[in-house]
Write an enzyme that holds these catalytic residues in place. Structure first.
Site, mmCIF file in Angstrom:
data_model
loop_
_atom_site.group_PDB
_atom_site.id
_atom_site.type_symbol
_atom_site.label_atom_id
_atom_site.label_comp_id
_atom_site.label_asym_id
_atom_site.label_seq_id
_atom_site.Cartn_x
_atom_site.Cartn_y
_atom_site.Cartn_z
ATOM 1 N N ASP A 1 1.500 -1.609 -24.831
ATOM 2 C CA ASP A 1 2.133 -0.368 -24.938
ATOM 3 C C ASP A 1 3.168 -0.320 -25.808
ATOM 4 O O ASP A 1 4.087 -1.184 -25.609
ATOM 5 C CB ASP A 1 2.652 -0.620 -23.395
ATOM 6 C CG ASP A 1 3.301 0.873 -23.015
ATOM 7 O OD1 ASP A 1 3.311 1.736 -23.983
ATOM 8 O OD2 ASP A 1 3.607 1.085 -21.769
ATOM 9 N N LYS B 1 4.654 -5.275 -24.091
ATOM 10 C CA LYS B 1 5.235 -4.077 -24.837
ATOM 11 C C LYS B 1 5.259 -4.465 -26.152
ATOM 12 O O LYS B 1 5.573 -5.662 -26.652
ATOM 13 C CB LYS B 1 6.586 -4.030 -24.278
ATOM 14 C CG LYS B 1 6.519 -3.569 -22.728
ATOM 15 C CD LYS B 1 6.430 -2.093 -22.688
ATOM 16 C CE LYS B 1 6.523 -1.550 -21.022
ATOM 17 N NZ LYS B 1 6.172 -0.254 -21.001
ATOM 18 N N ASP C 1 0.450 7.912 -21.855
ATOM 19 C CA ASP C 1 1.444 7.668 -20.915
ATOM 20 C C ASP C 1 2.271 9.004 -20.867
ATOM 21 O O ASP C 1 2.226 9.888 -20.226
ATOM 22 C CB ASP C 1 1.781 6.247 -21.058
ATOM 23 C CG ASP C 1 2.954 5.960 -19.766
ATOM 24 O OD1 ASP C 1 3.227 6.986 -19.388
ATOM 25 O OD2 ASP C 1 3.376 4.870 -19.971
ATOM 26 N N GLU D 1 -1.563 1.666 -25.759
ATOM 27 C CA GLU D 1 -0.995 2.797 -24.791
ATOM 28 C C GLU D 1 0.192 3.513 -25.730
ATOM 29 O O GLU D 1 1.020 2.932 -26.136
ATOM 30 C CB GLU D 1 -0.301 2.269 -23.470
ATOM 31 C CG GLU D 1 -0.009 3.128 -22.613
ATOM 32 C CD GLU D 1 0.396 2.325 -21.329
ATOM 33 O OE1 GLU D 1 0.137 1.344 -21.019
ATOM 34 O OE2 GLU D 1 1.356 3.006 -20.766
ATOM 35 N N LYS E 1 0.901 8.433 -13.581
ATOM 36 C CA LYS E 1 1.867 7.625 -12.687
ATOM 37 C C LYS E 1 2.337 8.996 -12.105
ATOM 38 O O LYS E 1 2.562 9.918 -12.446
ATOM 39 C CB LYS E 1 3.159 7.552 -13.697
ATOM 40 C CG LYS E 1 2.960 6.142 -14.549
ATOM 41 C CD LYS E 1 4.100 5.762 -15.383
ATOM 42 C CE LYS E 1 3.688 4.608 -16.358
ATOM 43 N NZ LYS E 1 4.886 4.456 -17.332
#
Ligand SMILES: [Mg+2]
Length: 368
Positions: free
Chosen positions: A188, A163, A237, A212, A261
């Site tokens: 991300d 992250k 995402d 991401e 997802k």
């Protein structure tokens, strides 16, 4: 697949380690487990994967609970569906709220597969024997990051996701790249680079697998402009909350990769449509994670048996996050892979003792 009764469990479980992103830290994970019971005593399992606070997308555990209780489940109980894909009728009464819808959709697919006495992966055409696993590491000190990456590599993961946020990007990623020259590293950003796109250009030489969701959820146009400037593939995402959003992103060249997802896109029906769309347009897909419990995790494993899921997803061992999960058996990663579940449906069942320990409250919704 007439539903006789729905049961919702609102649960809360402490993570083994707090998980920090550019937008929030999760220490205690609240969530929803949904059971759909048919008239013959079979049960389909779904999970509401929204977080407690609206930092990831606008949905929360509380908004999902309201949508399920007040609209989605009462509408579902009036229907007699023959296939989960027909649940569109049920969802048509509610705009948005994909995560709430996905809880219903997951449970319907699980029930459908159990009624057919087949594993869910087989029903959706999955051919991979194993799902490819990857690990996500929250933002933290560089030493901790390297330690956790080392641990992940030792456990057999071949992809690590970090992250990032402005001020926590080049330095930790460079350190990670130097320590692990061959590791697949994914960064991300959870939309943290709005107005700071130039910071991302500095990351382009690190050989990242992808970056991401660098920019805001709704901003497909600027993602397209950024992708033009970057060699590194942009993966979306949060922006992809439906099939239509995926189609728009692809038409605009906003990304080269889509993280799918099941919860975020509104369920498995929608996820399967997005997989087919991406295949038609040569967009790579992988399965994202939501720090979820064993029900959603098992759905992710089933989805990841599709041949299109040929890079590791955010799928990790249950024991990485939980002392004891609410579903059994656990998801277990061996040498970076997870064996698909061979039981009917998603192949896991509720661990009722553990579920009870972490349940805040449970209630039934019946047809009146
Ligand atoms: Mg993400």
């Amino acid at each position: 697949m007439k539903i006789a009764k729905a049961t919702i469990h609102e649960i809360s479980m402490a993570l083994k380690k707090p998980f920090r992103t550019s937008l929030g830290t999760v220490t205690e994970r609240r969530g929803l487990v949904l059971e759909l019971h048919d008239e013959n005593g079979l049960t389909g399992l779904g999970e509401g994967v929204a977080f407690s606070e609206p930092w990831y997308t606008e949905e929360t555990v509380d908004t999902s609970l309201l949508m399920l209780k007040k609209y989605l489940l009462p509408a579902l109980l009036q229907e007699d569906l023959h296939h989960p894909e027909e649940a569109e009728r049920v969802y048509a009464t509610v705009r948005g709220n994909p995560m709430a819808k996905a809880a219903v959709d997951m449970a319907l697919w699980d029930l459908h597969a159990r009624q057919a006495r087949k594993p869910l992966y087989e029903i959706i055409g999955g051919t991979r024997k194993t799902a490819l696993a990857g690990v996500a590491i929250g933002s933290q000190s560089i030493d901790d990051l390297l330690d956790q990456a080392q641990e992940a590599v030792r456990e057999g993961y071949s992809r690590v996701k970090v992250k990032i946020m402005p001020g926590y990007d080049l330095e930790p990623l460079k350190a990670l790249r130097e320590a692990f020259p061959d590791l697949s590293i994914l960064a991300d950003a959870n939309s943290a680079y709005e107005g700071k796109e130039s910071d991302l250009l500095a990351l382009d030489e690190l050989g990242l697998q992808m970056i991401e969701q660098p920019l805001s959820q709704k901003d497909l146009v600027r993602h397209a402009e950024l992708q033009k400037k970057l060699k590194t593939p942009v993966c979306l995402d949060e922006s992809i909350d439906s099939y239509k959003a995926a189609a728009n992103a692809i038409a605009l060249n906003s990304c080269r990769v889509i993280n799918i997802k099941i919860g975020r896109v509104g369920g498995l029906t929608e996820a399967l449509k997005i997989v087919r769309l991406c295949q038609d347009h040569h967009i790579q897909v992988w399965c994202g994670g939501m720090l979820e419990f064993g029900i959603s995790r098992a759905h992710n494993v089933a989805l990841s048996t599709l041949k299109e899921f040929n890079i590791p997803g955010d799928l990790s061992s249950s024991s990485r996050y939980w002392e004891e999960d609410i579903a059994t058996p656990d998801v277990i990663v061996k040498s970076g892979e997870i064996e698909r579940f061979e039981g009917y449906g998603i192949g896991v069942s509720l661990n009722h003792k553990r579920l009870q320990e972490v349940t805040l409250h449970s209630f039934d919704i019946k047809k009146h």
